[in-house]
Design a protein around this motif. Structure first.
Motif, mmCIF file in Angstrom:
data_model
loop_
_atom_site.group_PDB
_atom_site.id
_atom_site.type_symbol
_atom_site.label_atom_id
_atom_site.label_comp_id
_atom_site.label_asym_id
_atom_site.label_seq_id
_atom_site.Cartn_x
_atom_site.Cartn_y
_atom_site.Cartn_z
ATOM 1 N N ILE A 233 0.725 -1.098 0.003
ATOM 2 C CA ILE A 233 -0.039 -0.180 0.050
ATOM 3 C C ILE A 233 0.961 1.266 -0.340
ATOM 4 C CG2 ILE A 233 -0.557 0.668 2.716
ATOM 5 C CD1 ILE A 233 -3.165 0.730 1.975
ATOM 6 N N THR A 234 0.313 2.141 -1.229
ATOM 7 C CA THR A 234 0.992 4.062 -0.757
ATOM 8 C C THR A 234 0.508 4.448 0.245
ATOM 9 O OG1 THR A 234 0.600 3.336 -2.790
ATOM 10 C CG2 THR A 234 1.385 5.860 -2.177
ATOM 11 N N PRO A 235 1.476 4.726 1.450
ATOM 12 C CA PRO A 235 3.174 5.926 0.918
ATOM 13 C C PRO A 235 3.448 4.274 1.773
ATOM 14 C CG PRO A 235 2.041 6.772 2.252
ATOM 15 C CD PRO A 235 1.117 5.967 2.149
ATOM 16 N N ALA A 236 3.699 2.560 2.011
ATOM 17 C CA ALA A 236 4.125 2.294 2.981
ATOM 18 C C ALA A 236 4.900 1.093 2.279
ATOM 19 C CB ALA A 236 3.046 1.852 3.803
ATOM 20 N N THR B 108 -1.609 9.793 -2.148
ATOM 21 C CA THR B 108 0.055 10.267 -2.187
ATOM 22 C C THR B 108 0.008 11.740 -1.975
ATOM 23 O OG1 THR B 108 -0.752 10.746 -3.943
ATOM 24 C CG2 THR B 108 0.316 8.664 -4.262
ATOM 25 N N ASN B 109 -0.315 11.364 -0.386
ATOM 26 C CA ASN B 109 -1.086 13.079 0.193
ATOM 27 C C ASN B 109 -0.142 12.705 1.631
ATOM 28 O OD1 ASN B 109 -1.911 13.189 -2.245
ATOM 29 N ND2 ASN B 109 -1.712 16.078 -2.250
ATOM 30 N N PRO B 110 0.474 13.402 2.735
ATOM 31 C CA PRO B 110 0.250 13.788 3.905
ATOM 32 C C PRO B 110 -0.905 13.645 4.511
ATOM 33 C CG PRO B 110 1.504 15.596 3.524
ATOM 34 C CD PRO B 110 1.198 14.792 2.111
ATOM 35 N N SER B 111 -0.802 13.492 5.220
ATOM 36 C CA SER B 111 -2.456 13.064 6.087
ATOM 37 C C SER B 111 -1.852 12.582 8.072
ATOM 38 C CB SER B 111 -3.665 12.549 6.046
ATOM 39 O OG SER B 111 -3.929 12.358 7.454
ATOM 40 N N GLN B 112 -2.688 12.976 8.743
ATOM 41 C CA GLN B 112 -2.163 13.211 10.542
ATOM 42 C C GLN B 112 -4.020 12.938 10.796
ATOM 43 O OE1 GLN B 112 -0.615 16.374 12.465
ATOM 44 N NE2 GLN B 112 1.413 15.492 11.880
ATOM 45 N N GLY B 113 -4.361 12.239 9.926
ATOM 46 C CA GLY B 113 -6.102 11.608 10.383
ATOM 47 C C GLY B 113 -6.097 10.615 11.606
ATOM 48 N N PRO C 37 1.729 -3.946 21.580
ATOM 49 C CA PRO C 37 1.907 -3.900 20.839
ATOM 50 C C PRO C 37 1.862 -2.302 20.356
ATOM 51 C CG PRO C 37 -0.610 -4.241 20.833
ATOM 52 C CD PRO C 37 -0.174 -4.717 22.201
ATOM 53 N N VAL C 38 3.131 -2.121 19.740
ATOM 54 C CA VAL C 38 3.089 0.180 19.619
ATOM 55 C C VAL C 38 3.040 0.305 17.828
ATOM 56 C CG1 VAL C 38 5.434 1.483 19.711
ATOM 57 C CG2 VAL C 38 5.021 -0.393 21.031
ATOM 58 N N ILE C 39 2.318 1.716 18.148
ATOM 59 C CA ILE C 39 1.802 2.026 16.795
ATOM 60 C C ILE C 39 2.633 2.740 15.835
ATOM 61 C CG2 ILE C 39 0.695 2.846 15.515
ATOM 62 C CD1 ILE C 39 -1.930 1.448 16.784
ATOM 63 N N ILE C 40 3.685 3.443 15.366
ATOM 64 C CA ILE C 40 4.543 4.215 14.830
ATOM 65 C C ILE C 40 3.544 4.899 13.646
ATOM 66 C CG2 ILE C 40 5.904 5.230 13.532
ATOM 67 C CD1 ILE C 40 7.807 2.806 14.423
ATOM 68 N N LEU C 41 3.145 6.340 14.103
ATOM 69 C CA LEU C 41 2.632 7.053 12.631
ATOM 70 C C LEU C 41 3.514 8.069 12.262
ATOM 71 C CD1 LEU C 41 -1.052 8.489 14.258
ATOM 72 C CD2 LEU C 41 -0.245 6.049 13.159
ATOM 73 N N SER C 42 3.824 7.326 11.193
ATOM 74 C CA SER C 42 4.547 8.078 9.587
ATOM 75 C C SER C 42 3.133 9.263 8.953
ATOM 76 C CB SER C 42 5.669 7.505 9.446
ATOM 77 O OG SER C 42 6.269 8.268 8.378
ATOM 78 N N ASP C 43 4.012 10.181 7.738
ATOM 79 C CA ASP C 43 3.041 10.690 7.091
ATOM 80 C C ASP C 43 3.924 10.439 5.852
ATOM 81 O OD1 ASP C 43 4.238 12.722 6.635
ATOM 82 O OD2 ASP C 43 3.895 13.078 8.782
ATOM 83 N N GLU C 44 3.469 10.383 4.721
ATOM 84 C CA GLU C 44 3.755 10.384 2.933
ATOM 85 C C GLU C 44 5.128 11.192 3.173
ATOM 86 O OE1 GLU C 44 4.572 10.951 -0.867
ATOM 87 O OE2 GLU C 44 3.671 12.611 0.769
ATOM 88 N N MET C 45 5.017 12.877 3.688
ATOM 89 C CA MET C 45 6.276 13.449 3.711
ATOM 90 C C MET C 45 7.135 13.244 4.191
ATOM 91 S SD MET C 45 6.279 16.165 2.430
ATOM 92 C CE MET C 45 4.192 16.705 2.698
ATOM 93 N N VAL C 46 7.410 12.285 5.680
ATOM 94 C CA VAL C 46 8.199 11.683 6.329
ATOM 95 C C VAL C 46 8.319 10.469 5.678
ATOM 96 C CG1 VAL C 46 9.664 10.926 8.330
ATOM 97 C CG2 VAL C 46 7.044 12.860 8.826
ATOM 98 N N ALA C 47 7.461 9.923 5.174
ATOM 99 C CA ALA C 47 7.595 8.503 4.517
ATOM 100 C C ALA C 47 8.912 8.614 2.721
ATOM 101 C CB ALA C 47 7.097 7.406 4.209
ATOM 102 N N HIS C 48 8.933 10.365 2.115
ATOM 103 C CA HIS C 48 9.623 9.927 1.180
ATOM 104 C C HIS C 48 9.991 10.834 0.960
ATOM 105 C CE1 HIS C 48 5.862 7.975 -0.995
ATOM 106 N NE2 HIS C 48 6.433 6.702 -0.125
ATOM 107 N N THR C 49 10.902 11.543 2.326
ATOM 108 C CA THR C 49 12.129 12.418 2.311
ATOM 109 C C THR C 49 12.696 11.875 2.286
ATOM 110 O OG1 THR C 49 10.490 14.248 2.925
ATOM 111 C CG2 THR C 49 12.827 14.717 3.211
ATOM 112 N N ARG C 50 14.009 12.101 1.497
ATOM 113 C CA ARG C 50 15.645 11.637 2.051
ATOM 114 C C ARG C 50 16.053 12.918 2.521
ATOM 115 N NH1 ARG C 50 16.131 7.188 -1.034
ATOM 116 N NH2 ARG C 50 13.990 7.111 -2.480
ATOM 117 N N GLU C 51 16.882 12.683 3.473
ATOM 118 C CA GLU C 51 18.398 13.088 4.451
ATOM 119 C C GLU C 51 19.026 12.367 3.723
ATOM 120 O OE1 GLU C 51 17.007 15.645 7.777
ATOM 121 O OE2 GLU C 51 15.007 13.730 7.793
#
Ligand code: TPP
Ligand code: SF4
Lengths: 279, 380
Positions: B35-38, B121-126, B169-183
């Motif tokens: 599934i995008t963006p994971a 393909t867009n970020p959200s914190q929903g 169980p521990v949940i990590i919330l990421s979002d599309e922006m963090v996932a695809h940013t390169r640093e």
């Protein structure tokens, strides 16, 4: 004979706190449990090596009574948990136990994919043609025209044949037995566990309380007789005309094939991955 | 402080850093469904796990993925899945199983716009409240939010550590922006990272009581196949693991589940403060928005506004101690989020002070920019 039975009970059942069991008197689940225990005993497996994982339903309550590594998962998902266990520890003998609704309604997708994938798991499915635990609603194996609490005017859907479904989905070993033919069931379960690869053993069973009562076969004995009269051995069925088999089902081994086993294949993946990483 | 040696400096994407964190933490099993963006997390682990004798499997859906993750963990292997909104909804049923049976595992939700297929393909914190309450029934849960690529590494390690330490169980919330940013990030050498493993029983097997609490409220955990035969169920169970209907046993069991998290609250509550010492106004933010907020805060400082930032890494249990101290100190607080205000409501819930709490929300699939936050700060 009684002595033998008592010995097995002492060897495999959890006596502490777990009895009486939840099943109705005369329920076929107990016969399947007996068959499973006899098969395991004959195979000489260590209790520590066995994981018994079930879904939800009357059938799903079985693991709590036996002294193995036992797991009572969510409705329909036993095979997914079993997949994780087997992949994590391939040396364990992982057996799943499901009801017909469990395995082919809510868990239908997991069932066909497990058959296709071919992990070395054994799936025992108790097919009582009804949702027992929730009070007699129709299941994917309730015959056309039968009655259920959600088919009060007669069932208008058509039933799955679980074993045939498993064959088509690619299971390495598929067999069907009944709780009437108890000795055959012992053998089929034993063969299923012994077979490397994904094995399915469908056990036709009686739920006189939720199915029988609504379909004019209220006692377990009559239901057992029905199982006796409608079962045809696979070898015999091959020689019979299709219309003679119309209201019958086959018992015995339906498929026994050699297919590469997932965990063996995955070991090759690991070897390839490691040698590529070294290059 | 970590000294970035050039040897360890690497150009990584957020999803990639999660993979590195998971492998460093000892994750050796991954089950997932694309599934995008994971998806990159699955793809990369399908390459990496077999190299380290681990296992990757693509399952038929996210329900199955979560089941397999729990199964592997019960057999003693640290395991994880990664998904996005639609898959996160599907796996909630088995996530509840991990809660009640106390099975350590990590679930990554790379948030995208929702509901339903939403904005792939867009970020959200929903999904913040879904992470908290997505599975049915009263249950405690740990939810951590990542905001930078380095966070993705660090927080994934922390997630595994907390899940092993508390058997949750521990949940990590990421979002599309963090996932695809390169640093470019400097990952610490593996031997410098603290790794926590679940405590296994050491007593003779006949003494083992699988769900017996101890001073930490966290029972020791035996893997299947190691001689400690026991029963694991999604039904409410007694200390032996057998289903129970006894009110006293039910009460004791559910209370222990909450109590172990409450007891560990100070260890679980992870936040970062920036320029909070003399702050009069503050931003409380998490995820990729926290990154914009850092920039906004320094911009505001240049304009003479005494602004600070509290970045929430732990979202649940809600880090009320850190939030309360900001609310006590500041005249006003801004909570910018890419949802309609899921965390601002939590901030307001713990605001027993004379602090003005304002929210700022974007739900159009766009990241909140630093100038939007600094503009709002200037008006507080
Ligand atoms: C997700 C979910 N939906 C519904 C149920 C309720 N439920 C419990 S058992 C069951 C059906 C059981 O029927 P079957 O699988 O045929 O097993 P049996 O009880 O006949 O052995 C249902 C629908 C549930 N536990 N979980
Ligand atoms: S309801 Fe049916 S399946 Fe369930 S225990 Fe009773 S007889 Fe058996």
């Amino acid at each position: 004979m009684t002595k033998e039975v008592t010995k097995l009970i002492h060897k495999y059942l959890r006596h502490d706190k777990k009895f009486p069991h939840v099943w109705c008197p005369g329920c076929g689940n107990g016969i399947v449990l007996g068959a499973l225990i006899r098969a395991i005993d004959r195979l000489g497996l260590e209790k520590d090596e066995i994981v018994l994982a079930s879904g939800i339903g009357c059938s799903g309550r079985m693991p709590v009574y036996v002294d193995f590594n036992t797991l009572h998962t969510t409705h329909g998902r036993a095979l997914t948990f079993a997949t994780g266990i087997k992949l994590a520890k391939p040396s364990l003998t992982v057996i799943t136990l499901m009801g017909d609704g469990d395995a082919t309604a809510i868990g239908g997708n997991h069932f066909i994919h497990a058959a296709r994938r071919n992990l070395d798991l054994t799936a025992i499915i108790i097919n009582n043609q009804i949702y027992g635990m929730t009070g007699g609603q129709h299941s994917p194996t309730t015959p056309y025209g039968c009655y259920a609490t959600t088919a009060t005017y007669g069932h208008i859907e058509h039933a799955f044949s679980i074993a045939e479904l498993a064959v088509t989905a690619g299971a390495a070993f598929v067999a069907r037995g009944t709780v009437y033919h108890a000795r055959l069931l012992d053998e089929l379960i034993e063969a299923g566990i012994r077979k490397p690869g994904f094995s399915v053993v469908e056990a036709m069973s009686n739920c006189h309380v939720q199915f029988g009562r609504r379909n004019q076969i209220e006692d377990p004995v009559t239901m057992m007789k029905w199982l006796r009269d409608h079962a045809v051995a696979t070898e015999k069925a091959r020689k019979m005309k299709p219309d003679a088999l119309e209201d019958k089902f086959t018992i015995g081994v339906l498929a026994d094939l050699e297919k590469p086993i997932y965990t063996d294949e995955y070991q090759k993946v690991r070897d390839r991955a490691k040698s590529l990483a070294r290059q | 402080m970590r000294t970035p040696s050039s040897k360890n400096r690497r150009l990584l994407q957020g999803n990639e850093a999660i993979v590195e964190g998971a492998l460093t933490a000892g994750c050796r099993f991954f089950a997932g469904y694309p599934i995008t963006p994971a998806s990159e997390i699955s793809e990369m682990l399908s390459v990496r796990l077999p190299q380290v004798n681990g296992t990757f499997i693509q399952m038929e859906d996210e329900i199955a993925s979560m089941g397999a993750v729990i199964g592997a963990s019960l057999a003693g292997i640290k395991s994880m899945t990664a998904t996005s909104g639609p898959g996160f909804s599907l796996l909630q049923e088995n996530l509840g199983f991990a809660c009640i049976a106390e099975v350590p595992c990590v679930v990554v939700d790379v948030m995208r716009g929702g509901p339903s297929t939403g904005l792939p393909t867009n970020p959200s914190q929903g999904d913040v409240m879904q992470a908290r309450w997505g599975t049915h029934g009263d249950h405690p849960i740990i939810v951590l939010a990542v905001s930078t690529v380095l966070d993705c590494f660090d927080i994934t390690v922390q997630a595994f550590n907390l899940s092993e330490a508390y058997r949750v169980p521990v949940i990590i919330l990421s979002d599309e922006m963090v996932a695809h940013t390169r640093e470019t990030v400097a990952l610490p050498p593996v031997d410098r990272v603290e790794i926590i493993d679940r405590v296994s029983p050491s007593m003779p097997s006949e003494w083992y009581v699988p769900y017996e609490g101890n001073s930490r409220g966290v029972p020791t955990m035996a893997a299947f196949g190691e001689g400690y035969r026991h029963h694991v169920t999604g039904l409410v169970h007694d200390v032996r693991g057998f289903p129970t209907q006894r009110a006293d046993e039910i009460q004791a069991f559910i209370s222990r589940l909450f109590q172990k998290i409450t007891q560990g609250f100070y260890e679980i509550q992870i936040t970062k403060s920036f320029m909070m010492d003399d702050a009069e106004v503050a931003v409380i933010a998490y995820g990729s928005v926290a990154r914009s907020a850092r920039r906004a805060m320094s911009d505001a400082r240049e304009q003479g506004i005494k602004a600070g930032l509290l970045q929430l890494i732990t979202l649940f249990p809600f880090p009320r101690r850190s939030v309360e101290s900001v609310l006590r100190q500041c005249r006003a607080v801004l909570v910018p989020e890419m949802n309609m205000g899921q965390i601002s409501r939590e901030v307001k819930r713990v605001n027993h002070f004379a602090c003005q709490v304002e929210k700022y929300n974007r739900i159009d699939g766009e990241l909140i920019r630093p100038d939007e936050i600094s503009g709002k700060l200037a008006k507080l």
